[in-house]
Design a protein around this motif. Structure first.
Motif, PDB file in Angstrom:
ATOM      1  N   TYR A  91       0.828  -1.209   0.000  1.00  0.00           N
ATOM      2  CA  TYR A  91       0.000   0.000   0.000  1.00  0.00           C
ATOM      3  C   TYR A  91       0.861   1.258   0.000  1.00  0.00           C
ATOM      4  O   TYR A  91       0.661   2.177  -0.797  1.00  0.00           O
ATOM      5  N   ALA A 123      -4.783  -4.688  -1.474  1.00  0.00           N
ATOM      6  CA  ALA A 123      -6.235  -4.793  -1.291  1.00  0.00           C
ATOM      7  C   ALA A 123      -6.690  -6.240  -1.251  1.00  0.00           C
ATOM      8  O   ALA A 123      -7.535  -6.618  -0.430  1.00  0.00           O
ATOM      9  N   ALA A 130      -7.557  -2.380   4.247  1.00  0.00           N
ATOM     10  CA  ALA A 130      -8.718  -1.521   4.005  1.00  0.00           C
ATOM     11  C   ALA A 130      -8.355  -0.247   3.256  1.00  0.00           C
ATOM     12  O   ALA A 130      -9.117   0.214   2.384  1.00  0.00           O
ATOM     13  N   GLN A 153      -7.800  -1.123  -0.319  1.00  0.00           N
ATOM     14  CA  GLN A 153      -9.081  -1.404  -0.977  1.00  0.00           C
ATOM     15  C   GLN A 153      -9.755  -0.110  -1.395  1.00  0.00           C
ATOM     16  O   GLN A 153     -10.284   0.007  -2.514  1.00  0.00           O
ATOM     17  N   SER A 154      -9.728   0.890  -0.515  1.00  0.00           N
ATOM     18  CA  SER A 154     -10.331   2.177  -0.838  1.00  0.00           C
ATOM     19  C   SER A 154      -9.590   2.870  -1.984  1.00  0.00           C
ATOM     20  O   SER A 154     -10.196   3.390  -2.919  1.00  0.00           O
ATOM     21  N   TYR A 180     -14.735  -3.157  -4.096  1.00  0.00           N
ATOM     22  CA  TYR A 180     -13.593  -2.805  -3.255  1.00  0.00           C
ATOM     23  C   TYR A 180     -13.971  -1.752  -2.213  1.00  0.00           C
ATOM     24  O   TYR A 180     -13.496  -1.804  -1.071  1.00  0.00           O
ATOM     25  N   SER A 227     -13.713  -2.356   1.855  1.00  0.00           N
ATOM     26  CA  SER A 227     -13.049  -1.398   2.738  1.00  0.00           C
ATOM     27  C   SER A 227     -14.009  -0.911   3.816  1.00  0.00           C
ATOM     28  O   SER A 227     -13.644  -0.828   5.006  1.00  0.00           O
ATOM     29  N   GLN A 272     -14.648  -3.028   6.818  1.00  0.00           N
ATOM     30  CA  GLN A 272     -13.600  -3.006   7.832  1.00  0.00           C
ATOM     31  C   GLN A 272     -13.589  -1.680   8.613  1.00  0.00           C
ATOM     32  O   GLN A 272     -12.691  -1.428   9.397  1.00  0.00           O
ATOM     33  N   TYR A 314     -13.586   1.444   7.213  1.00  0.00           N
ATOM     34  CA  TYR A 314     -12.936   2.572   6.569  1.00  0.00           C
ATOM     35  C   TYR A 314     -13.907   3.209   5.595  1.00  0.00           C
ATOM     36  O   TYR A 314     -14.372   2.581   4.659  1.00  0.00           O
TER      37      TYR A 314
END
Length: 255
Positions: free
Chosen positions: A187, A214, A219, A222-223, A245, A249, A252, A254
């Motif tokens: 990330y 992701a 999270a 993923q965002s 996605y 996120s 979790q 987010y």
């Protein structure tokens, strides 16, 4: 999009009944040598007991054998006994003593122990906080290709924690860790590529690293990857995948 998140020898048990007897025989061999005072055998028998390889699992006795070996200077045993003390497994939890055993092992070049020393010094766990020394331990471990240490030293370099800021080197260490599969490093390296921090901007490669992270459940990644899919940043627009996605996120926590 938000950018950046800041924050031994193993015996493999046989799974077949055909080899179960071999495990037991090996454990018995280690036990005999261990009880004669052989430090390597004490460590190996401790692993057998800890993991239940060839003998019934017994973490209390495992910790005792790790300690025997550690007192004779075995670096692997010093690290494992430190872990027992750190987590209260088989022994009473003692963070100060754990940190001392990590240090003993780290001084012998054990990369796992060097990383744990860095964490203890950075967080003040069992020792006084010393950010500069923590960074030194992270670097020692990172330069032995320890993925978590590479990520942690990258954070030090990015934010000037115990070292001077060096974003190019930070990106390099993030990439080393990311390429070993560590999701948070993937990330962060994606963020470097997206924003041109320490590396040239490469939106397509950034999107690939966000996706790697992701798909491991990070999270933030993923965002960010959802934003890439929504906006066509480094990838083709795919609103259906973006929604998935974003949902992963959001699930979790987010937003």
């Amino acid at each position: 999009m938000r950018c950046f998140v800041l924050l031994c020898c193993v015996l493999i048990p046989c799974t077949s009944n055909v080899f179960a007897g071999a495990d037991a025989a090996l454990a018995q061999t280690f036990r005999i040598a261990a009880n004669r005072g052989d430090a390597s055998a004490q460590y190996a028998y401790g692993l057998c007991l800890f993991e239940g390889i060839g003998v019934p699992a017994n973490q209390v006795v495992a910790a005792r054998y790790f300690n025997m070996s550690a007192r004779q200077g075995n670096a692997y045993a010093q690290y494992r006994y430190g872990c027992c003390l750190f987590e209260g497994i088989g022994v009473r939890l003692n963070l100060g003593l754990a940190a001392r055993y990590f240090k003993k092992s780290a001084r012998q070049g054990n990369a796992d122990a060097q990383y744990r020393c860095g964490c203890c010094l950075q967080d003040g766990t069992g020792v006084s906080v010393d950010l500069a020394l923590a960074a030194q331990y992270f670097k020692m471990s990172a330069d032995q290709e320890h993925a978590y240490a590479q990520y942690s030293f990258g954070l030090c370099l990015l934010s000037g924690i115990g070292v001077s800021i060096d974003v190019s080197s930070a990106a390099l260490y993030f990439r080393k860790s990311a390429d070993k599969g560590y999701a948070e490093a993937q990330y962060n390296f994606g963020c470097c590529l997206q924003e041109g921090i320490g590396v040239s901007v490469d939106l397509a490669l950034a999107a690939r690293y966000f996706k790697m992270s992701a798909d491991k459940g990070d999270a933030l990644a993923q965002s960010n990857y959802a934003c890439c899919l929504r906006d066509g940043t480094g990838v083709s627009v795919d609103l259906e995948a973006a929604a998935l996605y974003f949902r992963n996120s959001a699930d979790q926590g987010y937003a």
